[in-house]
Design a protein around this motif. Sequence first.
Motif, PDB file in Angstrom:
ATOM      1  N   PHE A  93       1.443 -22.082  15.341  1.00  0.00           N
ATOM      2  CA  PHE A  93       0.909 -22.511  14.054  1.00  0.00           C
ATOM      3  C   PHE A  93       1.513 -21.670  12.938  1.00  0.00           C
ATOM      4  CE2 PHE A  93      -1.895 -19.338  15.860  1.00  0.00           C
ATOM      5  CZ  PHE A  93      -2.193 -18.480  14.815  1.00  0.00           C
ATOM      6  N   PHE A  94       1.381 -22.171  11.709  1.00  0.00           N
ATOM      7  CA  PHE A  94       1.812 -21.429  10.530  1.00  0.00           C
ATOM      8  C   PHE A  94       0.623 -20.677   9.941  1.00  0.00           C
ATOM      9  CE2 PHE A  94       5.241 -24.564  10.520  1.00  0.00           C
ATOM     10  CZ  PHE A  94       6.333 -23.761  10.232  1.00  0.00           C
ATOM     11  N   ILE A  95       0.911 -19.504   9.386  1.00  0.00           N
ATOM     12  CA  ILE A  95      -0.094 -18.790   8.604  1.00  0.00           C
ATOM     13  C   ILE A  95       0.404 -18.687   7.165  1.00  0.00           C
ATOM     14  CG2 ILE A  95      -0.998 -17.437  10.537  1.00  0.00           C
ATOM     15  CD1 ILE A  95       0.594 -15.006   9.384  1.00  0.00           C
ATOM     16  N   ARG A  96      -0.552 -18.455   6.258  1.00  0.00           N
ATOM     17  CA  ARG A  96      -0.197 -18.134   4.874  1.00  0.00           C
ATOM     18  C   ARG A  96      -0.106 -16.612   4.802  1.00  0.00           C
ATOM     19  NH1 ARG A  96      -3.393 -19.092   0.319  1.00  0.00           N
ATOM     20  NH2 ARG A  96      -5.134 -18.354   1.552  1.00  0.00           N
ATOM     21  N   ALA A  97       1.077 -16.086   4.964  1.00  0.00           N
ATOM     22  CA  ALA A  97       1.280 -14.638   4.910  1.00  0.00           C
ATOM     23  C   ALA A  97       1.378 -14.215   3.452  1.00  0.00           C
ATOM     24  CB  ALA A  97       2.544 -14.267   5.661  1.00  0.00           C
ATOM     25  N   TYR A  98       0.821 -13.045   3.161  1.00  0.00           N
ATOM     26  CA  TYR A  98       0.846 -12.532   1.795  1.00  0.00           C
ATOM     27  C   TYR A  98       1.789 -11.343   1.724  1.00  0.00           C
ATOM     28  CZ  TYR A  98      -0.707 -10.669  -2.679  1.00  0.00           C
ATOM     29  OH  TYR A  98      -0.744 -10.210  -3.971  1.00  0.00           O
ATOM     30  N   ASP A  99       2.710 -11.404   0.774  1.00  0.00           N
ATOM     31  CA  ASP A  99       3.640 -10.299   0.529  1.00  0.00           C
ATOM     32  C   ASP A  99       3.108  -9.520  -0.668  1.00  0.00           C
ATOM     33  OD1 ASP A  99       5.680  -8.567  -0.103  1.00  0.00           O
ATOM     34  OD2 ASP A  99       7.241 -10.097  -0.177  1.00  0.00           O
ATOM     35  N   CYS A 100       2.557  -8.327  -0.393  1.00  0.00           N
ATOM     36  CA  CYS A 100       1.919  -7.573  -1.484  1.00  0.00           C
ATOM     37  C   CYS A 100       2.933  -7.049  -2.489  1.00  0.00           C
ATOM     38  CB  CYS A 100       1.050  -6.454  -0.937  1.00  0.00           C
ATOM     39  SG  CYS A 100       1.902  -5.215   0.009  1.00  0.00           S
ATOM     40  N   ARG A 101       4.193  -6.896  -2.108  1.00  0.00           N
ATOM     41  CA  ARG A 101       5.198  -6.424  -3.072  1.00  0.00           C
ATOM     42  C   ARG A 101       5.514  -7.486  -4.120  1.00  0.00           C
ATOM     43  NH1 ARG A 101       7.356  -3.227   1.512  1.00  0.00           N
ATOM     44  NH2 ARG A 101       7.045  -1.061   0.894  1.00  0.00           N
ATOM     45  N   SER A 102       5.643  -8.748  -3.657  1.00  0.00           N
ATOM     46  CA  SER A 102       5.947  -9.821  -4.607  1.00  0.00           C
ATOM     47  C   SER A 102       4.681 -10.467  -5.166  1.00  0.00           C
ATOM     48  CB  SER A 102       6.808 -10.902  -3.931  1.00  0.00           C
ATOM     49  OG  SER A 102       6.039 -11.629  -2.970  1.00  0.00           O
ATOM     50  N   GLY A 103       3.557 -10.278  -4.461  1.00  0.00           N
ATOM     51  CA  GLY A 103       2.307 -10.899  -4.890  1.00  0.00           C
ATOM     52  C   GLY A 103       2.260 -12.379  -4.590  1.00  0.00           C
ATOM     53  N   LYS A 104       3.063 -12.828  -3.609  1.00  0.00           N
ATOM     54  CA  LYS A 104       3.145 -14.261  -3.298  1.00  0.00           C
ATOM     55  C   LYS A 104       2.869 -14.529  -1.827  1.00  0.00           C
ATOM     56  CE  LYS A 104       6.415 -15.144  -6.963  1.00  0.00           C
ATOM     57  NZ  LYS A 104       7.716 -15.603  -7.339  1.00  0.00           N
ATOM     58  N   PHE A 105       2.388 -15.752  -1.582  1.00  0.00           N
ATOM     59  CA  PHE A 105       2.192 -16.226  -0.219  1.00  0.00           C
ATOM     60  C   PHE A 105       3.460 -16.915   0.257  1.00  0.00           C
ATOM     61  CE2 PHE A 105      -2.262 -16.066  -1.591  1.00  0.00           C
ATOM     62  CZ  PHE A 105      -2.847 -15.475  -0.490  1.00  0.00           C
ATOM     63  N   GLU A 164       0.623  -9.814  12.251  1.00  0.00           N
ATOM     64  CA  GLU A 164       0.561  -8.555  11.511  1.00  0.00           C
ATOM     65  C   GLU A 164      -0.557  -8.603  10.471  1.00  0.00           C
ATOM     66  OE1 GLU A 164       4.506  -7.503  10.013  1.00  0.00           O
ATOM     67  OE2 GLU A 164       5.315  -8.799  11.588  1.00  0.00           O
ATOM     68  N   ALA A 165      -1.435  -7.623  10.534  1.00  0.00           N
ATOM     69  CA  ALA A 165      -2.533  -7.547   9.557  1.00  0.00           C
ATOM     70  C   ALA A 165      -1.994  -7.383   8.135  1.00  0.00           C
ATOM     71  CB  ALA A 165      -3.482  -6.407   9.913  1.00  0.00           C
ATOM     72  N   ASP A 166      -0.805  -6.815   7.998  1.00  0.00           N
ATOM     73  CA  ASP A 166      -0.208  -6.665   6.665  1.00  0.00           C
ATOM     74  C   ASP A 166      -0.035  -8.012   5.962  1.00  0.00           C
ATOM     75  OD1 ASP A 166      -0.098  -3.950   6.999  1.00  0.00           O
ATOM     76  OD2 ASP A 166       2.074  -3.842   7.268  1.00  0.00           O
ATOM     77  N   ASP A 167       0.058  -9.088   6.724  1.00  0.00           N
ATOM     78  CA  ASP A 167       0.174 -10.423   6.138  1.00  0.00           C
ATOM     79  C   ASP A 167      -1.149 -10.895   5.527  1.00  0.00           C
ATOM     80  OD1 ASP A 167       2.851 -10.633   6.851  1.00  0.00           O
ATOM     81  OD2 ASP A 167       2.406 -11.611   8.756  1.00  0.00           O
ATOM     82  N   PHE A 168      -2.197 -10.104   5.732  1.00  0.00           N
ATOM     83  CA  PHE A 168      -3.527 -10.451   5.229  1.00  0.00           C
ATOM     84  C   PHE A 168      -4.065  -9.362   4.302  1.00  0.00           C
ATOM     85  CE2 PHE A 168      -2.753 -13.018   8.824  1.00  0.00           C
ATOM     86  CZ  PHE A 168      -3.282 -14.250   8.474  1.00  0.00           C
ATOM     87  N   PHE A 169      -3.154  -8.789   3.547  1.00  0.00           N
ATOM     88  CA  PHE A 169      -3.509  -7.793   2.540  1.00  0.00           C
ATOM     89  C   PHE A 169      -4.222  -8.513   1.399  1.00  0.00           C
ATOM     90  CE2 PHE A 169      -2.682  -4.452  -0.587  1.00  0.00           C
ATOM     91  CZ  PHE A 169      -2.788  -3.318   0.198  1.00  0.00           C
ATOM     92  N   TYR A 170      -5.111  -7.829   0.731  1.00  0.00           N
ATOM     93  CA  TYR A 170      -5.804  -8.439  -0.401  1.00  0.00           C
ATOM     94  C   TYR A 170      -4.882  -8.609  -1.604  1.00  0.00           C
ATOM     95  CZ  TYR A 170     -10.414  -7.824   1.654  1.00  0.00           C
ATOM     96  OH  TYR A 170     -11.525  -7.906   2.457  1.00  0.00           O
ATOM     97  N   ARG A 171      -5.114  -9.715  -2.348  1.00  0.00           N
ATOM     98  CA  ARG A 171      -4.452  -9.877  -3.641  1.00  0.00           C
ATOM     99  C   ARG A 171      -5.205  -9.026  -4.663  1.00  0.00           C
ATOM    100  NH1 ARG A 171      -4.908 -16.058  -4.533  1.00  0.00           N
ATOM    101  NH2 ARG A 171      -6.815 -15.625  -3.443  1.00  0.00           N
ATOM    102  N   ARG A 172      -4.536  -8.683  -5.718  1.00  0.00           N
ATOM    103  CA  ARG A 172      -5.193  -7.909  -6.786  1.00  0.00           C
ATOM    104  C   ARG A 172      -6.403  -8.656  -7.304  1.00  0.00           C
ATOM    105  NH1 ARG A 172       0.201  -6.340  -9.756  1.00  0.00           N
ATOM    106  NH2 ARG A 172       0.952  -4.991  -8.118  1.00  0.00           N
TER     107      ARG A 172
END
Length: 184
Positions: free
Chosen positions: A69-81, A31-39
Amino acid sequence: MFITLDGFSGSGKSTLAKKLERNIPGVRVIEADDFFYRRGEKRDKRAGNFNVRRFIKEVIPQIKSGSGFFIRAYDCRSGKFYKKWIPKGNITILEGSYTSTPSLDKYRDLGFFVNEDKRKREIRVKSREGDNYLNFLNRWFKDEYNYEIKFRTYKNSIIVNNYNELRDNICGEKLLRTKNLQVR
């Protein structure tokens, strides 16, 4: 095989990708949402809100092997990987808005753009997002539309309207012979 599945919010990209993953052996979805930009993070204007630089660096090398494999998914709501497992597969579908970015052209085997009526998209997003719907209407819909007007990435994609069209394009005998692939 690396495939991108693009389209506006509410077009049905996630639903179509998950259905392919369930019904076609060897398909895996990222999911591209897992690669959202951080602030505050520097953005690639050719990729909208999708952090294509991080995706290329962290994921592209992993895809070709077909292993999980594992990815570092980004949760934009929590701001955490967080760590997210991507299973093994010989067909990887990157699903999300902005995935038709020219920045992925040299890696992409096929690109699709999901076509859906604007009113249907709005109804789906309203149902999915609830109170956050106005944010989508006032920000994300406009951002996506302006991006497509500027870059017209859909012109380099195969336009699909439903699951059957998408499945047939991915699993069609002619395509598989052209790409020298087998869907197991």
